[in-house]
Write a protein that holds these residues in place. Structure first.
Motif, PDB file in Angstrom:
ATOM      1  N   PHE A   1      26.099  27.351  34.871  1.00  0.00           N
ATOM      2  CA  PHE A   1      26.169  28.373  33.823  1.00  0.00           C
ATOM      3  C   PHE A   1      27.611  28.598  33.355  1.00  0.00           C
ATOM      4  CE2 PHE A   1      25.457  32.771  32.115  1.00  0.00           C
ATOM      5  CZ  PHE A   1      24.463  32.445  31.207  1.00  0.00           C
ATOM      6  N   GLY A   2      28.424  27.555  33.461  1.00  0.00           N
ATOM      7  CA  GLY A   2      29.803  27.662  32.998  1.00  0.00           C
ATOM      8  C   GLY A   2      30.680  28.570  33.833  1.00  0.00           C
ATOM      9  N   ARG A   3      30.240  28.905  35.027  1.00  0.00           N
ATOM     10  CA  ARG A   3      30.990  29.858  35.852  1.00  0.00           C
ATOM     11  C   ARG A   3      31.711  29.204  37.030  1.00  0.00           C
ATOM     12  NH1 ARG A   3      26.646  34.807  35.234  1.00  0.00           N
ATOM     13  NH2 ARG A   3      27.597  35.663  33.339  1.00  0.00           N
TER      14      ARG A   3
ATOM     15  N   GLY B   1      32.955  32.585  30.838  1.00  0.00           N
ATOM     16  CA  GLY B   1      32.959  32.291  32.264  1.00  0.00           C
ATOM     17  C   GLY B   1      34.267  31.764  32.816  1.00  0.00           C
ATOM     18  N   ALA B   2      34.166  30.620  33.496  1.00  0.00           N
ATOM     19  CA  ALA B   2      35.337  30.051  34.159  1.00  0.00           C
ATOM     20  C   ALA B   2      36.416  29.653  33.159  1.00  0.00           C
ATOM     21  CB  ALA B   2      34.922  28.844  34.997  1.00  0.00           C
ATOM     22  N   LEU B   3      36.019  29.205  31.983  1.00  0.00           N
ATOM     23  CA  LEU B   3      37.009  28.848  30.966  1.00  0.00           C
ATOM     24  C   LEU B   3      37.848  30.067  30.599  1.00  0.00           C
ATOM     25  CD1 LEU B   3      38.144  26.738  28.976  1.00  0.00           C
ATOM     26  CD2 LEU B   3      36.356  27.440  27.366  1.00  0.00           C
ATOM     27  N   TYR B   4      37.199  31.190  30.415  1.00  0.00           N
ATOM     28  CA  TYR B   4      37.886  32.451  30.101  1.00  0.00           C
ATOM     29  C   TYR B   4      38.800  32.865  31.250  1.00  0.00           C
ATOM     30  CZ  TYR B   4      38.033  37.499  28.738  1.00  0.00           C
ATOM     31  OH  TYR B   4      38.399  38.780  28.391  1.00  0.00           O
TER      32      TYR B   4
ATOM     33  N   VAL C   1      37.290  41.076  39.352  1.00  0.00           N
ATOM     34  CA  VAL C   1      36.878  40.672  40.695  1.00  0.00           C
ATOM     35  C   VAL C   1      35.987  39.435  40.567  1.00  0.00           C
ATOM     36  CG1 VAL C   1      35.562  41.336  42.742  1.00  0.00           C
ATOM     37  CG2 VAL C   1      36.998  43.031  41.572  1.00  0.00           C
ATOM     38  N   PRO C   2      36.263  38.365  41.303  1.00  0.00           N
ATOM     39  CA  PRO C   2      35.449  37.144  41.183  1.00  0.00           C
ATOM     40  C   PRO C   2      33.971  37.415  41.457  1.00  0.00           C
ATOM     41  CG  PRO C   2      37.438  36.710  42.444  1.00  0.00           C
ATOM     42  CD  PRO C   2      37.375  38.194  42.254  1.00  0.00           C
ATOM     43  N   ARG C   3      33.118  36.707  40.730  1.00  0.00           N
ATOM     44  CA  ARG C   3      31.676  36.899  40.893  1.00  0.00           C
ATOM     45  C   ARG C   3      31.174  36.466  42.268  1.00  0.00           C
ATOM     46  NH1 ARG C   3      28.109  37.905  36.706  1.00  0.00           N
ATOM     47  NH2 ARG C   3      29.050  38.231  34.651  1.00  0.00           N
ATOM     48  N   THR C   4      31.979  35.729  43.008  1.00  0.00           N
ATOM     49  CA  THR C   4      31.587  35.335  44.359  1.00  0.00           C
ATOM     50  C   THR C   4      31.619  36.516  45.326  1.00  0.00           C
ATOM     51  OG1 THR C   4      33.882  34.649  44.735  1.00  0.00           O
ATOM     52  CG2 THR C   4      32.302  32.939  44.090  1.00  0.00           C
TER      53      THR C   4
END
Length: 252
Positions: free
Chosen positions: A68-70, A109-112, A174-177
């Motif tokens: 999901f791009g994350r 997501g991660a790109l941002y 805060v990271p989604r992990t």
């Protein structure tokens, strides 16, 4: 206190409640196929936005539908430039066919999150936007590398804050992990957003007050309860006489 603010949501991602969210937002960040969506979903989302008088923008990402791009990926700056330009081009064409003028771009997501910290990645994104349509507004956090890169390329920046995400002391999300990544209580979120607007402050998960500046507030469309979250947030803001409206650049 600010008397006008944009309320944006990430849509066209298959969450199943986009039509309801359009009732409460002023800007829609529409998935452009690399993490979610396709030409049909882009067409549907832009059409719905037009119906609800909601501003639209592309929501480009890494090509990573599996995650999901994350997930953070190691790609070259040229690959990022090409990917963003490609996605913007497709989105611009679909919007144009529907007689809709895109207003902004918000990486996903991660790109941002990587572009917030990585000046070279941020520069590739900003240059790609400029190459497609230099009048598009770039959504980016204040004081981030992404905002700085956009300004360096002459793009208009709308500083973004998050209603449904928690912050670190450094001012990043805060990271989604982590289990404390999301703020799920819409009433708590509304009070936090009002403090952002009144004082330019937000309390980090470590307990420190940090400076924030925002012209647009994000509510993630794929979060469970997103519709009710957006409804309560908008209602609370409007009770405080805060007008909900999209950022205006030279394209609107």
């Amino acid at each position: 206190m600010k008397r006008s603010i944009d309320l944006n949501a990430d849509l066209g991602e298959g969450a199943g409640h986009d039509d309801e969210l359009f009732e409460f937002i002023s800007s829609a960040n529409i998935a452009t196929g690399f993490h979610a969506g396709d030409s049909d979903s882009m067409h549907a989302a832009v059409s719905a936005a037009k119906k609800h008088a909601v501003a639209v923008g592309a929501h480009p990402s890494f090509f990573d539908r599996e995650n999901f791009g994350r997930k953070e990926l190691q790609v070259s700056n040229q690959e990022v430039f090409d990917a963003v330009a490609y996605q913007l081009g497709i989105f611009q064409a679909i919007a144009s066919a529907l007689d809709v003028q895109p207003n902004h771009v918000k990486p996903h997501g991660a790109l941002y999150n990587m572009a917030v910290r990585d000046e070279n990645l941020a520069d590739a994104i900003a240059r790609a936007i400029k190459s497609v349509e230099p009048k598009l507004i770039l959504f980016a956090p204040d004081k981030s590398e992404l905002a700085r890169a956009g300004e360096a390329q002459g793009l208009q920046i709308a500083r973004e804050v998050f209603a449904d995400r928690n912050y670190l002391n450094e001012g990043w999300l805060v990271p989604r992990t982590r289990p404390d990544a999301l703020l799920r209580d819409p009433n708590e979120a509304a009070e936090r957003v009002l403090r952002m607007l009144r004082e330019g402050k937000v309390r980090s998960v470590e307990g420190r007050d940090i400076d924030v500046r925002g012209e647009t507030i994000c509510v993630h469309g794929d979060t469970p309860g997103a519709v009710e979250f957006a409804r309560k947030l908008r209602s609370r803001l409007e009770r405080e006489s805060v007008r909900i409206s999209a950022p205006r650049g030279s394209l609107l």
